[in-house]
Write an enzyme that holds these catalytic residues in place. Structure first.
Site, mmCIF file in Angstrom:
data_model
loop_
_atom_site.group_PDB
_atom_site.id
_atom_site.type_symbol
_atom_site.label_atom_id
_atom_site.label_comp_id
_atom_site.label_asym_id
_atom_site.label_seq_id
_atom_site.Cartn_x
_atom_site.Cartn_y
_atom_site.Cartn_z
ATOM 1 N N ASP A 1 2.118 -2.275 2.381
ATOM 2 C CA ASP A 1 0.955 -0.915 2.326
ATOM 3 C C ASP A 1 2.035 0.228 1.205
ATOM 4 O OD1 ASP A 1 -0.810 -2.139 4.740
ATOM 5 O OD2 ASP A 1 0.742 -0.532 6.036
ATOM 6 N N ASN B 1 -2.352 7.936 2.332
ATOM 7 C CA ASN B 1 -1.810 8.129 3.893
ATOM 8 C C ASN B 1 -1.547 10.545 3.884
ATOM 9 O OD1 ASN B 1 -1.715 6.399 4.248
ATOM 10 N ND2 ASN B 1 0.092 5.962 3.821
ATOM 11 N N GLU B 2 -1.126 11.358 3.148
ATOM 12 C CA GLU B 2 -0.001 12.254 3.316
ATOM 13 C C GLU B 2 -0.056 13.034 2.217
ATOM 14 O OE1 GLU B 2 2.524 10.669 3.100
ATOM 15 O OE2 GLU B 2 2.687 9.651 5.043
ATOM 16 N N ASP C 1 12.329 20.706 9.412
ATOM 17 C CA ASP C 1 12.348 20.240 8.711
ATOM 18 C C ASP C 1 11.106 20.416 7.373
ATOM 19 O OD1 ASP C 1 15.099 19.684 9.389
ATOM 20 O OD2 ASP C 1 14.838 17.315 9.301
ATOM 21 N N THR D 1 -0.970 5.677 10.601
ATOM 22 C CA THR D 1 -0.472 5.269 11.560
ATOM 23 C C THR D 1 1.185 4.902 10.509
ATOM 24 O OG1 THR D 1 -1.169 3.536 10.331
ATOM 25 C CG2 THR D 1 -2.030 3.352 12.213
ATOM 26 N N ALA D 2 1.084 6.139 9.875
ATOM 27 C CA ALA D 2 2.544 6.537 8.874
ATOM 28 C C ALA D 2 3.172 7.008 8.424
ATOM 29 C CB ALA D 2 1.764 6.046 6.838
ATOM 30 N N TYR D 3 4.214 7.758 8.302
ATOM 31 C CA TYR D 3 4.802 8.886 8.344
ATOM 32 C C TYR D 3 4.684 9.682 9.314
ATOM 33 C CZ TYR D 3 8.825 12.226 6.670
ATOM 34 O OH TYR D 3 9.520 13.369 6.275
ATOM 35 N N ASN D 4 3.386 9.970 9.895
ATOM 36 C CA ASN D 4 2.817 11.115 10.454
ATOM 37 C C ASN D 4 2.905 10.158 12.118
ATOM 38 O OD1 ASN D 4 0.819 12.757 12.583
ATOM 39 N ND2 ASN D 4 -0.188 10.512 12.966
ATOM 40 N N SER E 1 5.690 8.153 12.460
ATOM 41 C CA SER E 1 7.179 8.247 13.345
ATOM 42 C C SER E 1 7.590 9.991 13.404
ATOM 43 C CB SER E 1 7.591 8.054 11.536
ATOM 44 O OG SER E 1 7.066 6.868 10.906
HETATM 45 P P1 NAP Z 1 7.024 2.481 1.744
HETATM 46 O O1 NAP Z 1 8.726 1.375 2.526
HETATM 47 O O2 NAP Z 1 6.498 1.457 0.826
HETATM 48 O O3 NAP Z 1 6.522 2.475 3.339
HETATM 49 C C1 NAP Z 1 7.215 3.420 4.265
HETATM 50 C C2 NAP Z 1 6.977 2.110 5.382
HETATM 51 O O4 NAP Z 1 5.368 2.341 5.402
HETATM 52 C C3 NAP Z 1 6.310 0.492 5.521
HETATM 53 O O5 NAP Z 1 6.716 -0.255 6.134
HETATM 54 C C4 NAP Z 1 5.418 0.946 5.179
HETATM 55 O O6 NAP Z 1 4.640 -0.642 5.352
HETATM 56 C C5 NAP Z 1 4.440 1.586 5.953
HETATM 57 N N1 NAP Z 1 3.160 2.417 5.709
HETATM 58 C C6 NAP Z 1 2.517 3.103 3.789
HETATM 59 N N2 NAP Z 1 1.302 2.926 4.680
HETATM 60 C C7 NAP Z 1 1.171 2.639 5.464
HETATM 61 C C8 NAP Z 1 -0.369 3.047 6.838
HETATM 62 N N3 NAP Z 1 -1.189 4.103 6.647
HETATM 63 N N4 NAP Z 1 0.095 2.394 8.477
HETATM 64 C C9 NAP Z 1 0.777 2.140 8.483
HETATM 65 N N5 NAP Z 1 2.336 2.022 7.428
HETATM 66 C C10 NAP Z 1 2.000 2.381 6.578
HETATM 67 O O7 NAP Z 1 7.153 3.886 1.637
HETATM 68 P P2 NAP Z 1 7.804 5.214 0.476
HETATM 69 O O8 NAP Z 1 7.461 4.368 -1.270
HETATM 70 O O9 NAP Z 1 8.471 5.969 0.426
HETATM 71 O O10 NAP Z 1 5.892 5.804 0.729
HETATM 72 C C11 NAP Z 1 4.895 5.376 1.405
HETATM 73 C C12 NAP Z 1 4.691 5.990 2.161
HETATM 74 O O11 NAP Z 1 5.314 5.558 3.648
HETATM 75 C C13 NAP Z 1 4.635 7.193 2.616
HETATM 76 O O12 NAP Z 1 2.694 7.568 2.292
HETATM 77 C C14 NAP Z 1 4.511 7.495 4.264
HETATM 78 O O13 NAP Z 1 3.086 7.534 5.026
HETATM 79 C C15 NAP Z 1 5.519 6.448 4.970
HETATM 80 N N6 NAP Z 1 6.944 6.945 5.104
HETATM 81 C C16 NAP Z 1 7.119 6.649 6.040
HETATM 82 C C17 NAP Z 1 8.304 7.094 6.507
HETATM 83 C C18 NAP Z 1 8.943 7.708 8.234
HETATM 84 O O14 NAP Z 1 7.870 6.687 9.117
HETATM 85 N N7 NAP Z 1 9.913 8.256 8.541
HETATM 86 C C19 NAP Z 1 9.023 7.865 6.033
HETATM 87 C C20 NAP Z 1 8.612 8.350 4.471
HETATM 88 C C21 NAP Z 1 7.567 7.377 3.996
HETATM 89 P P3 NAP Z 1 5.197 -2.141 4.433
HETATM 90 O O15 NAP Z 1 6.641 -2.603 4.921
HETATM 91 O O16 NAP Z 1 4.003 -2.935 4.323
HETATM 92 O O17 NAP Z 1 5.076 -1.548 3.037
#
Ligand code: NAP
Ligand code: MN
Length: 277
Positions: free
Chosen positions: A61, A134-135, A163, A174-177, A179
């Site tokens: 993703d 995503n967000e 924070d 399903t992403a950061y939201n 978590s």
């Molecule tokens: P990244 O390592 O590319 O992504 C973090 C994780 O989020 C990966 O496991 C990724 O899946 C998953 N992900 C991304 N979009 C998703 C979606 N729509 N539904 C379900 N899982 C999804 O990190 P990045 O480049 O820093 O950020 C990209 C996205 O990651 C952000 O838009 C944010 O939503 C998410 N993120 C999550 C957290 C958290 O959960 N604490 C923190 C920062 C960012 P893949 O393994 O398939 O790439």
């Protein structure tokens, strides 16, 4: 299936642009995919331009998000070969390339349109426009507490301290939201979800502790409190921005649409179950 729209305006797919991430397994898939596409009469683009019919990203993703930002939200169809964990944006594994090519050749797929969010960022000097799939997230510089005001459709809701705040699309639910304990939204609903990250609650501060879910046309406005205009960080799909003299940020759904190719086997809730349970 209600979540996909058969897109009769879509012309036959001919020109394909492939983008791979740098993982070893992705780099192994790249030549195989290219070879099979060429043998099936597709044209592989060396450089992307607006005549492209389809982008195939190899990765997860994260790789999909990166290429959409890099190509600046083009009108072509996107699909992907998943080499990482289970991905929400792609329907095929490296072992399923032949099947994917067959579906493309026989127009045996549907198009899911996902709508990105738009942010208008006002600083005392100028305005900026950003998009995200995503967000958007508001955080404090160097992990400091953020102090911002949140208003919805012109009505002040709260002075938030904590924070940060996530403003998520349905796609990003399903992403950061998720978590941050936000809710997973069925893709048939286009809503904006505002989710707090570690909200402060004491006799000095009061912030909402759960996420709130708003209808499609809502306007969410974030205004940093006076002393925090230079220390508030803004993130679009985890790409970080910092502004001098930030006045406010207004977030709505955009007029953009990203077209995702969906194969017959695609089921959103099946993906949710496989990824999270
Ligand atoms: P990244 O390592 O590319 O992504 C973090 C994780 O989020 C990966 O496991 C990724 O899946 C998953 N992900 C991304 N979009 C998703 C979606 N729509 N539904 C379900 N899982 C999804 O990190 P990045 O480049 O820093 O950020 C990209 C996205 O990651 C952000 O838009 C944010 O939503 C998410 N993120 C999550 C957290 C958290 O959960 N604490 C923190 C920062 C960012 P893949 O393994 O398939 O790439
Ligand atoms: Mn990733």
């Amino acid at each position: 299936r209600q979540m996909c729209i058969r897109d009769s305006s879509t012309k036959t797919i001919k020109k394909i642009y492939i983008k791979s991430n740098f993982n070893f397994s992705s780099k192994k898939v790249y030549p195989t995919l290219m070879d099979k596409l060429l043998k099936n009469g597709f044209e592989i683009m060396r450089d992307f331009d607006e005549t492209c019919d389809m982008v195939i990203s190899i990765g997860g993703d994260g790789s999909f998000l990166k290429i959409v930002h890099e190509l600046q939200y083009p009108k072509c169809i996107f699909t992907g070969i998943n080499t990482g964990h289970l991905g929400f944006f792609q329907d095929s594994l490296p072992s399923e390339i032949d099947y994917l090519i067959n579906c493309i050749k026989n127009s045996n797929y549907e198009i899911q349109k996902i709508i990105p969010l738009k942010a208008t960022v006002k600083t005392s000097l100028r305005n900026f426009e950003l998009h995200s799939i995503n967000e958007f997230a508001i955080k404090g510089y160097k992990n400091k507490t953020v102090h911002v005001n949140l208003s919805i459709d012109g009505n002040h809701i709260e002075s938030f301290s904590g924070d940060g705040i996530i403003i998520s699309s349905s796609t990003g639910s399903t992403a950061y939201n998720y978590s941050a304990s936000g809710s997973i939204i069925d893709p048939r609903l286009n809503v904006i979800q505002v989710t707090p990250i570690a909200p402060l609650n004491s006799n000095a501060y009061r912030s909402l502790t759960s996420s709130i879910i708003l209808p499609y046309k809502s306007k969410v406005k974030i205004t940093p409190e006076n002393q925090y205009q230079n220390t508030t960080i803004f993130l679009a799909d985890a790409i970080q921005f910092k502004y001098e003299k930030l006045q406010d940020i207004e977030i709505t759904y955009s007029n953009y649409k990203i077209k995702l190719l969906r194969l017959e086997k695609y089921r959103f809730w099946k993906k949710v179950k496989e990824k999270f349970l």
